[in-house]
Design an enzyme around this catalytic site. Structure first.
Site, PDB file in Angstrom:
ATOM      1  N   LYS A   6      -0.724-118.070   5.717  1.00  0.00           N
ATOM      2  CA  LYS A   6      -2.177-118.287   5.647  1.00  0.00           C
ATOM      3  C   LYS A   6      -2.770-118.344   7.058  1.00  0.00           C
ATOM      4  CE  LYS A   6      -3.761-122.659   5.050  1.00  0.00           C
ATOM      5  NZ  LYS A   6      -4.719-123.030   6.097  1.00  0.00           N
ATOM      6  N   ASN A   7      -2.166-119.166   7.906  1.00  0.00           N
ATOM      7  CA  ASN A   7      -2.770-119.388   9.224  1.00  0.00           C
ATOM      8  C   ASN A   7      -2.698-118.166  10.131  1.00  0.00           C
ATOM      9  OD1 ASN A   7      -3.387-121.924   8.410  1.00  0.00           O
ATOM     10  ND2 ASN A   7      -1.926-122.985   9.722  1.00  0.00           N
ATOM     11  N   ARG A  38     -12.370-124.628   8.205  1.00  0.00           N
ATOM     12  CA  ARG A  38     -12.608-124.635   9.642  1.00  0.00           C
ATOM     13  C   ARG A  38     -12.278-123.311  10.321  1.00  0.00           C
ATOM     14  NH1 ARG A  38     -12.885-129.135  12.608  1.00  0.00           N
ATOM     15  NH2 ARG A  38     -11.771-128.038  14.229  1.00  0.00           N
ATOM     16  N   CYS A  70     -13.392-133.499   9.002  1.00  0.00           N
ATOM     17  CA  CYS A  70     -12.097-133.068   8.487  1.00  0.00           C
ATOM     18  C   CYS A  70     -11.382-134.279   7.936  1.00  0.00           C
ATOM     19  CB  CYS A  70     -11.297-132.445   9.624  1.00  0.00           C
ATOM     20  SG  CYS A  70      -9.584-132.183   9.214  1.00  0.00           S
ATOM     21  N   ARG A  79     -11.585-133.396  14.645  1.00  0.00           N
ATOM     22  CA  ARG A  79     -10.995-132.118  15.076  1.00  0.00           C
ATOM     23  C   ARG A  79     -12.087-131.350  15.801  1.00  0.00           C
ATOM     24  NH1 ARG A  79      -8.073-129.105  10.268  1.00  0.00           N
ATOM     25  NH2 ARG A  79      -7.174-127.823  11.919  1.00  0.00           N
ATOM     26  N   PRO A  80     -12.258-131.643  17.073  1.00  0.00           N
ATOM     27  CA  PRO A  80     -13.372-131.068  17.821  1.00  0.00           C
ATOM     28  C   PRO A  80     -13.196-129.565  18.077  1.00  0.00           C
ATOM     29  CG  PRO A  80     -11.953-132.351  19.277  1.00  0.00           C
ATOM     30  CD  PRO A  80     -11.407-132.511  17.901  1.00  0.00           C
ATOM     31  N   VAL A  81     -14.298-128.912  18.468  1.00  0.00           N
ATOM     32  CA  VAL A  81     -14.224-127.504  18.881  1.00  0.00           C
ATOM     33  C   VAL A  81     -14.720-127.353  20.317  1.00  0.00           C
ATOM     34  CG1 VAL A  81     -14.325-126.428  16.593  1.00  0.00           C
ATOM     35  CG2 VAL A  81     -16.455-127.045  17.748  1.00  0.00           C
ATOM     36  N   ASP A  82     -14.712-128.479  21.061  1.00  0.00           N
ATOM     37  CA  ASP A  82     -15.230-128.449  22.433  1.00  0.00           C
ATOM     38  C   ASP A  82     -14.517-127.420  23.319  1.00  0.00           C
ATOM     39  OD1 ASP A  82     -13.034-130.239  21.995  1.00  0.00           O
ATOM     40  OD2 ASP A  82     -13.245-130.951  24.058  1.00  0.00           O
ATOM     41  N   LEU A  83     -13.202-127.261  23.115  1.00  0.00           N
ATOM     42  CA  LEU A  83     -12.458-126.325  23.971  1.00  0.00           C
ATOM     43  C   LEU A  83     -12.861-124.879  23.700  1.00  0.00           C
ATOM     44  CD1 LEU A  83      -8.917-127.934  23.739  1.00  0.00           C
ATOM     45  CD2 LEU A  83     -10.428-127.915  25.732  1.00  0.00           C
ATOM     46  N   ASP A 142       2.195-129.684  10.663  1.00  0.00           N
ATOM     47  CA  ASP A 142       1.972-129.254   9.280  1.00  0.00           C
ATOM     48  C   ASP A 142       3.169-129.540   8.366  1.00  0.00           C
ATOM     49  OD1 ASP A 142      -0.573-128.455   9.813  1.00  0.00           O
ATOM     50  OD2 ASP A 142      -0.147-126.311   9.900  1.00  0.00           O
ATOM     51  N   ARG A 157      -5.587-123.858  -1.733  1.00  0.00           N
ATOM     52  CA  ARG A 157      -6.046-123.325  -0.443  1.00  0.00           C
ATOM     53  C   ARG A 157      -4.895-122.719   0.338  1.00  0.00           C
ATOM     54  NH1 ARG A 157      -8.866-127.330   3.348  1.00  0.00           N
ATOM     55  NH2 ARG A 157      -8.650-125.429   4.543  1.00  0.00           N
TER      56      ARG A 157
HETATM   57  C1  UD1 Z   1      -4.133-125.033  13.588  1.00  0.00           C
HETATM   58  C2  UD1 Z   1      -3.685-124.872  12.160  1.00  0.00           C
HETATM   59  C3  UD1 Z   1      -3.306-126.222  11.554  1.00  0.00           C
HETATM   60  C4  UD1 Z   1      -2.285-126.926  12.454  1.00  0.00           C
HETATM   61  C5  UD1 Z   1      -2.768-126.979  13.892  1.00  0.00           C
HETATM   62  C6  UD1 Z   1      -1.738-127.539  14.851  1.00  0.00           C
HETATM   63  C7  UD1 Z   1      -4.951-122.975  11.358  1.00  0.00           C
HETATM   64  C8  UD1 Z   1      -6.022-122.486  10.479  1.00  0.00           C
HETATM   65  N1  UD1 Z   1      -4.767-124.291  11.396  1.00  0.00           N
HETATM   66  O1  UD1 Z   1      -5.298-125.837  13.581  1.00  0.00           O
HETATM   67  O2  UD1 Z   1      -2.765-126.005  10.266  1.00  0.00           O
HETATM   68  O3  UD1 Z   1      -2.079-128.237  11.981  1.00  0.00           O
HETATM   69  O4  UD1 Z   1      -3.107-125.653  14.362  1.00  0.00           O
HETATM   70  O5  UD1 Z   1      -0.560-126.794  14.790  1.00  0.00           O
HETATM   71  O6  UD1 Z   1      -4.236-122.214  11.962  1.00  0.00           O
HETATM   72  N2  UD1 Z   1      -8.467-129.844  20.105  1.00  0.00           N
HETATM   73  C9  UD1 Z   1      -9.465-130.331  20.926  1.00  0.00           C
HETATM   74  N3  UD1 Z   1     -10.574-129.544  21.131  1.00  0.00           N
HETATM   75  C10 UD1 Z   1     -10.702-128.305  20.565  1.00  0.00           C
HETATM   76  C11 UD1 Z   1      -9.668-127.827  19.740  1.00  0.00           C
HETATM   77  C12 UD1 Z   1      -8.556-128.628  19.525  1.00  0.00           C
HETATM   78  O7  UD1 Z   1      -9.389-131.432  21.452  1.00  0.00           O
HETATM   79  O8  UD1 Z   1     -11.723-127.645  20.788  1.00  0.00           O
HETATM   80  C13 UD1 Z   1      -7.253-130.683  19.860  1.00  0.00           C
HETATM   81  C14 UD1 Z   1      -7.123-131.111  18.407  1.00  0.00           C
HETATM   82  O9  UD1 Z   1      -7.888-132.267  18.126  1.00  0.00           O
HETATM   83  C15 UD1 Z   1      -5.616-131.345  18.297  1.00  0.00           C
HETATM   84  C16 UD1 Z   1      -5.037-130.280  19.239  1.00  0.00           C
HETATM   85  O10 UD1 Z   1      -6.110-129.867  20.074  1.00  0.00           O
HETATM   86  O11 UD1 Z   1      -5.279-132.622  18.752  1.00  0.00           O
HETATM   87  C17 UD1 Z   1      -4.445-129.070  18.562  1.00  0.00           C
HETATM   88  O12 UD1 Z   1      -5.386-128.544  17.652  1.00  0.00           O
HETATM   89  P1  UD1 Z   1      -5.464-126.971  17.349  1.00  0.00           P
HETATM   90  O13 UD1 Z   1      -4.219-126.323  17.851  1.00  0.00           O
HETATM   91  O14 UD1 Z   1      -6.762-126.455  17.842  1.00  0.00           O
HETATM   92  O15 UD1 Z   1      -5.476-126.923  15.777  1.00  0.00           O
HETATM   93  P2  UD1 Z   1      -6.240-125.878  14.865  1.00  0.00           P
HETATM   94  O16 UD1 Z   1      -6.251-124.539  15.517  1.00  0.00           O
HETATM   95  O17 UD1 Z   1      -7.532-126.469  14.428  1.00  0.00           O
END
Ligand code: UD1
Length: 422
Positions: free
Chosen positions: A22-23, A94, A118, A123-127, A309, A401
């Site tokens: 899926k991912n 997301r 979430c 689960r921020p998207v700041d990065l 996961d 899902r």
């Molecule tokens: C993806 C997977 C999810 C898995 C996760 C970690 C998908 C659809 N989802 O989620 O199943 O559990 O990887 O392997 O592929 N973070 C920030 N700022 C950001 C983005 C992330 O601080 O802008 C932090 C998150 O809070 C977390 C870490 O980075 O602590 C890793 O998250 P991330 O790798 O981004 O997870 P996803 O891509 O959302």
């Protein structure tokens, strides 16, 4: 809404084919928006998250034809005219946020809803956003949306360090950069197989990406990407989940086919300490369980570390091991909503900060429990399969899902799971 009625305990005996990931599928679908001709993707699983993302992509005018029977999907962005990903769809999943990178790449502009909350904490998207700004993309926020634009056909690019390393941000930035950024370097990039697969497909489409599989990705702009036929990876989390499910009952003997064992990272290292017999032969993994399951503590880390996961499933397995173990999540600190539900089934688990301590072995017994998210839900199914008596798992839409034909696959190897309207 449906629920599962599960009778236990039942050993699992037989063969389970592993579905497409899926991912990994969603980034490939997003990448097809960058092509000047149709893309055909194979091994795409029939999952609600895939159907949701299909809808998000179709909103743009892109045609998406999904043949569920053959798990293949053809995407053609020739008529893409709308560069918005609406809240109504993004809030459901997301990963729809990948539209930001895909639309910047395709059209140089995007209006994408912020994903919102979430079930497992912030689960921020700041990065994602800071990375695009570092690339030279203009980012504005308003009315719950991200508005992205560029002044000219391309941006200068530059360098961005992900801290922490993020799968989603790496994917989004790669999607945005390949056709727009003169040169963009992502440091501390995610190395997950999903990122590697996306980058390889983009290179086959004509992209210029160096450092694939390492933590530094260097992307140089190309003017055109062509559509390709590409095969998705099998789902390593599904494989890991079934390995754990097989280990839970002392008499289970399960063969998993169509796997890529090398993508399990360090997971087999922990698995091999359980005392369970695990043999790997090419794409086939066979698990013969034991009546003397050992307690094994794990700590989640980014790839190739133990995957977050699989932590809920592991903690569930540990209820059947003879002794005390701990599961610590360093990727997400608040991903333990399954614990009170497992305790309702007779588990002895205690959460403290980002760690759950499990005291085993406990005899689980049937009860009504509630799914809270995808991996929590599958863990409850696994617990119910070894619990004595009848369990009821509510809100199984979470499972739909992310696990293709879960109850069919498990029933075929001996489980007793009935889906009924809730
Ligand atoms: C993806 C997977 C999810 C898995 C996760 C970690 C998908 C659809 N989802 O989620 O199943 O559990 O990887 O392997 O592929 N973070 C920030 N700022 C950001 C983005 C992330 O601080 O802008 C932090 C998150 O809070 C977390 C870490 O980075 O602590 C890793 O998250 P991330 O790798 O981004 O997870 P996803 O891509 O959302």
């Amino acid at each position: 809404m449906d629920k599962f009625i599960i009778e236990g305990p039942t050993p699992l005996k037989g063969t389970i084919p592993i579905s497409g990931s899926k991912n990994a599928a969603m980034p490939l679908m997003a990448a097809s928006l960058l092509a000047s001709s149709p893309t055909k993707l194979n091994l795409i699983p029939r999952l609600n998250d895939i159907y949701t993302f299909k809808k998000v992509i179709e909103e743009t005018g892109t045609s998406v034809v999904f043949d569920g029977g053959s798990n293949s999907m053809v995407l053609n962005p020739a008529n893409l005219h709308n560069t918005e990903a609406p809240y109504e769809l993004v809030r459901r999943m997301r990963a729809s946020f990948y539209m930001l990178g895909a639309l910047i790449g395709n059209a140089g502009e995007a209006k994408v809803s912020l994903p919102g909350g979430c079930a497992w904490g912030p689960r921020p998207v700041d990065l994602h956003l800071k990375g695009f700004e570092a690339m030279g993309v203009k980012i504005k926020l308003g009315q719950g949306y991200v508005f992205a634009s560029i002044d000219n056909a391309s941006v200068e690019g530059g360098e961005f360090t992900l801290n922490p390393s993020s799968v989603g941000a790496t994917i989004n930035l790669v999607l945005g950069a390949v056709k727009r950024a003169k040169k963009f370097v992502i440091k501390n990039a995610a190395k997950e197989p999903d990122v590697v697969l996306l980058c390889r497909m983009l290179v086959e489409m004509g992209a210029d990406i160096e450092g694939i599989g390492t933590d530094t990705l260097t992307i140089q702009k190309v003017d055109e990407l062509k559509g390709v036929e590409y095969s998705n990876d099998p789902d390593r989390i599904e494989a890991g989940t079934f390995m754990i499910a097989a280990a839970m009952h002392p008499e289970s003997d399960v063969t998993l086919t169509g796997c890529r064992p090398e993508q399990l990272g360090k997971f087999p290292e922990s698995f091999n300490k359980l005392g369970v017999e695990c043999t790997i032969d090419g794409s086939v993994i066979r698990i013969k369980s034991t009546d003397n399951l050992q307690p094994v503590s794990v700590t989640t880390k980014i790839y190739p570390g133990f995957p977050t996961d699989l932590q809920a499933q592991w903690a569930t397995l540990m209820t059947q091991a003879g002794g005390t173990s701990m599961v610590t999540d360093t990727v997400y600190f608040d991903r333990f909503s399954y614990v009170p539900e497992l305790n309702r089934l007779g588990g002895n688990l205690k959460v403290e900060k980002n760690r759950v301590t499990i005291v085993g072995k406990t005899q689980l017994s049937g009860a009504s429990v509630m799914s809270t998210d995808l991996r929590a839900s599958v863990s409850l199914v696994m617990a119910a399969m070894v619990a004595k008596g009848t369990s009821e798992i509510l809100r199984v839409y979470h499972l739909d899902r992310g696990y293709e034909q879960l109850e069919e696959k498990l029933n075929r190897v001996g489980a007793s799971i009935k889906r009924v309207p809730q």
